[in-house]
Design an enzyme around this catalytic site. Structure first.
Site, mmCIF file in Angstrom:
data_model
loop_
_atom_site.group_PDB
_atom_site.id
_atom_site.type_symbol
_atom_site.label_atom_id
_atom_site.label_comp_id
_atom_site.label_asym_id
_atom_site.label_seq_id
_atom_site.Cartn_x
_atom_site.Cartn_y
_atom_site.Cartn_z
ATOM 1 N N GLU A 83 0.408 3.837 1.918
ATOM 2 C CA GLU A 83 1.073 4.243 3.349
ATOM 3 C C GLU A 83 2.158 3.687 3.552
ATOM 4 O O GLU A 83 3.386 3.468 3.947
ATOM 5 C CB GLU A 83 -0.026 4.913 4.704
ATOM 6 C CG GLU A 83 -1.827 4.952 3.416
ATOM 7 C CD GLU A 83 -1.986 4.107 2.805
ATOM 8 O OE1 GLU A 83 -3.520 4.700 3.208
ATOM 9 O OE2 GLU A 83 -1.737 3.451 2.535
ATOM 10 N N HIS A 134 0.942 -1.095 0.218
ATOM 11 C CA HIS A 134 0.045 -0.154 0.028
ATOM 12 C C HIS A 134 0.639 1.484 0.053
ATOM 13 O O HIS A 134 1.802 1.482 0.961
ATOM 14 C CB HIS A 134 -0.655 0.484 1.509
ATOM 15 C CG HIS A 134 -1.847 -1.065 1.250
ATOM 16 N ND1 HIS A 134 -3.276 -1.114 1.966
ATOM 17 C CD2 HIS A 134 -1.988 -1.527 0.199
ATOM 18 C CE1 HIS A 134 -3.638 -1.942 1.981
ATOM 19 N NE2 HIS A 134 -3.193 -2.647 0.509
ATOM 20 N N CYS A 156 -6.767 1.675 5.686
ATOM 21 C CA CYS A 156 -7.180 0.436 5.853
ATOM 22 C C CYS A 156 -6.329 0.091 7.588
ATOM 23 O O CYS A 156 -5.785 1.061 7.802
ATOM 24 C CB CYS A 156 -6.699 -0.543 4.716
ATOM 25 S SG CYS A 156 -4.637 -1.195 5.267
#
Length: 158
Positions: A81, A79, A107
């Protein structure tokens, strides 16, 4: 909105720019980590280094018909992030007290990493329905704001 963008809009545009590098077939996500109005690192979602991209070999989640927001471990991608946090670590930068700008709300997995990296504030351009992520962030005291193009003032989510 004034002609000169706020810091929040400025960095959110940077996150959107980072998302253009994404190789994910389902969702293009970008992230920018900022400390004292200085960019520390950026990230976008895609396969790990030296691993073929989903755009080259297909999407595991689509093949297995995994619904959005579920079973994050069934994905070849890292991801945005996560990549931004990893990039900061590779370069020896502490994220304690930093802010992260994400095109999409993190998430639960990314939220746990944000909490442990001691990032204090998250700015998002789009919300994402992950109740566990919100619960974890709220309990840890991480603030989250929605940045919209039509308002100079981000809307507090958490």
């Amino acid at each position: 909105m004034s002609e000169r963008p706020s810091w929040q809009h400025y960095f959110m545009e940077m996150a959107k720019l980072a998302s253009l590098r994404s190789t994910c077939l389902r969702r293009k996500v970008g992230a920018v980590v900022v400390k004292n109005n200085q960019i520390i690192s950026t990230g976008y979602n895609g396969s790990p280094k030296r691993v073929r991209h989903c755009s080259e070999r297909g999407c595991l989640r689509q093949t297995q018909q995994v619904p959005s927001g579920e079973r994050h471990e069934l994905c070849r991608g890292v991801h945005a992030e996560q990549n931004a946090i990893i990039q900061a670590a590779i370069n020896g930068n502490s994220l304690k007290g930093a802010e992260i700008y994400c095109t999409h709300q993190p998430c639960s997995i990314c939220s746990k990493m944000i909490i442990n990296a001691e990032i204090t504030t998250i700015y998002v351009a789009q919300e994402y329905p992950d109740e566990l992520a919100q619960e974890l962030l709220e309990e840890a005291g991480v603030e989250m704001y929605l940045v919209t193009p039509d308002s100079d003032i981000p809307k507090k989510i958490l």
